[in-house]
Design a protein around this motif. Structure first.
Motif, PDB file in Angstrom:
ATOM      1  N   ARG A  73      17.825  36.260  66.995  1.00  0.00           N
ATOM      2  CA  ARG A  73      16.472  35.943  66.574  1.00  0.00           C
ATOM      3  C   ARG A  73      15.549  36.047  67.780  1.00  0.00           C
ATOM      4  O   ARG A  73      15.904  35.627  68.884  1.00  0.00           O
ATOM      5  CB  ARG A  73      16.411  34.532  65.998  1.00  0.00           C
ATOM      6  CG  ARG A  73      17.151  34.363  64.693  1.00  0.00           C
ATOM      7  CD  ARG A  73      16.427  35.006  63.532  1.00  0.00           C
ATOM      8  NE  ARG A  73      15.066  34.503  63.409  1.00  0.00           N
ATOM      9  CZ  ARG A  73      14.198  34.951  62.513  1.00  0.00           C
ATOM     10  NH1 ARG A  73      14.533  35.929  61.680  1.00  0.00           N
ATOM     11  NH2 ARG A  73      12.986  34.436  62.437  1.00  0.00           N
ATOM     12  N   GLU A 222      14.497  39.408  63.458  1.00  0.00           N
ATOM     13  CA  GLU A 222      15.904  39.510  63.852  1.00  0.00           C
ATOM     14  C   GLU A 222      16.169  40.905  64.397  1.00  0.00           C
ATOM     15  O   GLU A 222      15.688  41.902  63.848  1.00  0.00           O
ATOM     16  CB  GLU A 222      16.804  39.231  62.651  1.00  0.00           C
ATOM     17  CG  GLU A 222      18.289  39.281  62.974  1.00  0.00           C
ATOM     18  CD  GLU A 222      19.141  38.960  61.765  1.00  0.00           C
ATOM     19  OE1 GLU A 222      19.926  39.824  61.340  1.00  0.00           O
ATOM     20  OE2 GLU A 222      19.000  37.836  61.246  1.00  0.00           O
ATOM     21  N   LEU A 276      24.622  36.403  46.433  1.00  0.00           N
ATOM     22  CA  LEU A 276      24.283  35.002  46.690  1.00  0.00           C
ATOM     23  C   LEU A 276      24.664  34.086  45.540  1.00  0.00           C
ATOM     24  O   LEU A 276      24.308  32.902  45.552  1.00  0.00           O
ATOM     25  CB  LEU A 276      22.781  34.880  46.973  1.00  0.00           C
ATOM     26  CG  LEU A 276      22.251  35.702  48.154  1.00  0.00           C
ATOM     27  CD1 LEU A 276      20.754  35.476  48.309  1.00  0.00           C
ATOM     28  CD2 LEU A 276      22.975  35.350  49.437  1.00  0.00           C
ATOM     29  N   ALA A 279      22.601  30.939  43.863  1.00  0.00           N
ATOM     30  CA  ALA A 279      21.426  30.816  44.738  1.00  0.00           C
ATOM     31  C   ALA A 279      20.613  32.091  44.797  1.00  0.00           C
ATOM     32  O   ALA A 279      19.508  32.099  45.340  1.00  0.00           O
ATOM     33  CB  ALA A 279      21.865  30.412  46.147  1.00  0.00           C
ATOM     34  N   GLY A 280      21.135  33.168  44.245  1.00  0.00           N
ATOM     35  CA  GLY A 280      20.435  34.446  44.323  1.00  0.00           C
ATOM     36  C   GLY A 280      19.487  34.711  43.190  1.00  0.00           C
ATOM     37  O   GLY A 280      18.938  35.816  43.099  1.00  0.00           O
ATOM     38  N   ALA A 323      16.648  32.308  50.309  1.00  0.00           N
ATOM     39  CA  ALA A 323      17.507  31.930  51.433  1.00  0.00           C
ATOM     40  C   ALA A 323      18.763  32.792  51.431  1.00  0.00           C
ATOM     41  O   ALA A 323      19.444  32.921  50.410  1.00  0.00           O
ATOM     42  CB  ALA A 323      17.876  30.452  51.345  1.00  0.00           C
ATOM     43  N   GLY A 324      19.048  33.380  52.580  1.00  0.00           N
ATOM     44  CA  GLY A 324      20.248  34.190  52.723  1.00  0.00           C
ATOM     45  C   GLY A 324      20.091  35.634  52.329  1.00  0.00           C
ATOM     46  O   GLY A 324      21.040  36.415  52.472  1.00  0.00           O
ATOM     47  N   ALA A 325      18.948  36.026  51.791  1.00  0.00           N
ATOM     48  CA  ALA A 325      18.752  37.422  51.390  1.00  0.00           C
ATOM     49  C   ALA A 325      18.710  38.319  52.610  1.00  0.00           C
ATOM     50  O   ALA A 325      18.088  37.997  53.619  1.00  0.00           O
ATOM     51  CB  ALA A 325      17.474  37.561  50.581  1.00  0.00           C
ATOM     52  N   ARG A 326      19.384  39.461  52.481  1.00  0.00           N
ATOM     53  CA  ARG A 326      19.437  40.403  53.592  1.00  0.00           C
ATOM     54  C   ARG A 326      19.049  41.789  53.087  1.00  0.00           C
ATOM     55  O   ARG A 326      19.276  42.126  51.911  1.00  0.00           O
ATOM     56  CB  ARG A 326      20.844  40.473  54.182  1.00  0.00           C
ATOM     57  CG  ARG A 326      21.473  39.129  54.490  1.00  0.00           C
ATOM     58  CD  ARG A 326      20.914  38.526  55.727  1.00  0.00           C
ATOM     59  NE  ARG A 326      21.118  39.384  56.882  1.00  0.00           N
ATOM     60  CZ  ARG A 326      20.687  39.087  58.102  1.00  0.00           C
ATOM     61  NH1 ARG A 326      19.993  37.975  58.289  1.00  0.00           N
ATOM     62  NH2 ARG A 326      20.911  39.891  59.119  1.00  0.00           N
ATOM     63  N   MET A 329      21.021  44.209  50.166  1.00  0.00           N
ATOM     64  CA  MET A 329      21.689  43.500  49.078  1.00  0.00           C
ATOM     65  C   MET A 329      21.214  44.057  47.730  1.00  0.00           C
ATOM     66  O   MET A 329      20.038  44.380  47.557  1.00  0.00           O
ATOM     67  CB  MET A 329      21.408  42.001  49.156  1.00  0.00           C
ATOM     68  CG  MET A 329      22.176  41.280  50.234  1.00  0.00           C
ATOM     69  SD  MET A 329      21.914  39.486  50.129  1.00  0.00           S
ATOM     70  CE  MET A 329      23.035  38.936  51.434  1.00  0.00           C
TER      71      MET A 329
END
Length: 334
Positions: A73, A222, A276, A279-280, A323-326, A329
């Protein structure tokens, strides 16, 4: 002879039950065939994307040190790598020396002559004034003698010429003295100041290039890719590091024209990211829609007739950060 009696309720019930079972079986088979004949709904699949920034050097140089790794980061302005650019350092030294010389000329023009030089000019003027006064007195004496016939006219003319020459020399010495007192002309001072500013601009330009030897990230995010390694030569304008901003993400969908009404600009839809799990699930809003190139998207609705449909590229942003998405995906829209 025996009389026949009507059928009993038990016999009637035994005949109706197989009929009802047969009807139920036929209905079940029919419903199954109807379900099998219906097209299976295929979810629309898209892919998450994020804002990427390629950070490149403005000057060529050899990589002295790489300070980040992939996955780190980094904040806006964070140091990424250092370049070794001796040519820029040499140019900076030259520009600095030229600036010092220009500043000295400007100060000289502003301050004028030194006190010693002014005093010398004054003394030269006084000596010329004394010589001119002596020459004038000599000419008067010779002129009187010439009037009485004691001196030739030639001598008188020579004395007069000597006096006029001394007088002009005194005037010139006085002008030199006044010039020394007044200093440089306004035009000369302005020219010297302009030259000093010009050289200062050159120094600022070289200093800016020298500052580019430390490559910094213009955005926060990032580190996605590190393309430069220590010891390598980095050309000007070629990306050395790629920074991805995970806070600025969107999904890209390829939607056929016959399903585009659901994805009009400004509309919202629900989708899920299988990677995810629960959560996705998220809600997206369409921000962009445009047709893809014709050669890649024309598709007939029927083999022999009908019209051709095009494929549109749709961009939709999540209403809330996922949250956690990249990037990369998969996203499924049922």
């Amino acid at each position: 002879m025996r009389n026949e009696t009507p059928s009993s309720p038990r016999r009637r019930g035994g005949a109706v039950l197989p009929l009802a079972i047969g009807v139920a079986v036929l209905a079940l088979v029919g419903w199954g065939l109807w379900q099998a004949s219906r097209p299976v709904p295929v979810p629309i699949q898209g892919q998450m994307e994020a804002r990427e920034t390629d950070v490149a050097a403005k000057i060529p140089g050899r990589v002295a040190e790489v300070l980040v790794r992939e996955g780190d980061r980094i904040e806006a302005g964070g140091l990424i790598l250092r370049l070794d650019a001796p040519e820029v350092q040499a140019k900076l030294a030259q520009a600095t020396a030229a600036q010092q010389a220009a500043q000295a000329v400007a100060r000289k023009a502003e301050q004028g002559a030194r006190p010693q030089e002014i005093e010398m000019a004054r003394m030269q003027w006084q000596r010329a004034e004394t010589a001119a006064e002596l020459a004038r007195s000599s000419w008067r004496r010779v002129d009187n003698l010439a009037r009485e016939g004691l001196v030739a006219a030639q001598k008188r003319d020579e004395a007069e010429a000597n006096w006029k020459a001394s007088r002009d020399a005194a005037i010139a010495a006085r002008a030199q003295y006044d010039l020394a007192r007044q200093g440089a002309r306004a035009e000369d001072r302005a020219a010297a100041d302009a030259q000093a500013r010009q050289v200062a601009g050159l120094v600022a330009e070289v200093e800016a290039a020298h500052a580019e030897a430390e490559l910094r990230s213009p955005v926060a995010g990032e580190v996605a890719k590190v393309l430069a390694r220590a010891g390598e030569l980095v050309p000007q304008g070629v990306a050395a590091v790629t920074v991805v901003d995970l806070s600025d993400q969107w999904v890209v969908l390829n939607v056929r024209e016959d399903a585009l009404a659901r994805f009009a600009v400004g509309s919202e839809f629900d989708a899920r990211l299988p990677a995810l799990a629960d959560a996705g699930r998220a809600r997206f809003k369409v921000r962009y829609s445009a047709p893809l190139p014709d050669f890649a998207t024309w598709r007939a609705t029927r083999g022999g007739a009908g019209f051709d449909v095009r494929t549109f590229e749709v961009h939709a942003h999540p209403l809330q950060p996922i949250a956690g998405a990249r990037p990369g995906m998969s996203v499924l829209v049922d």
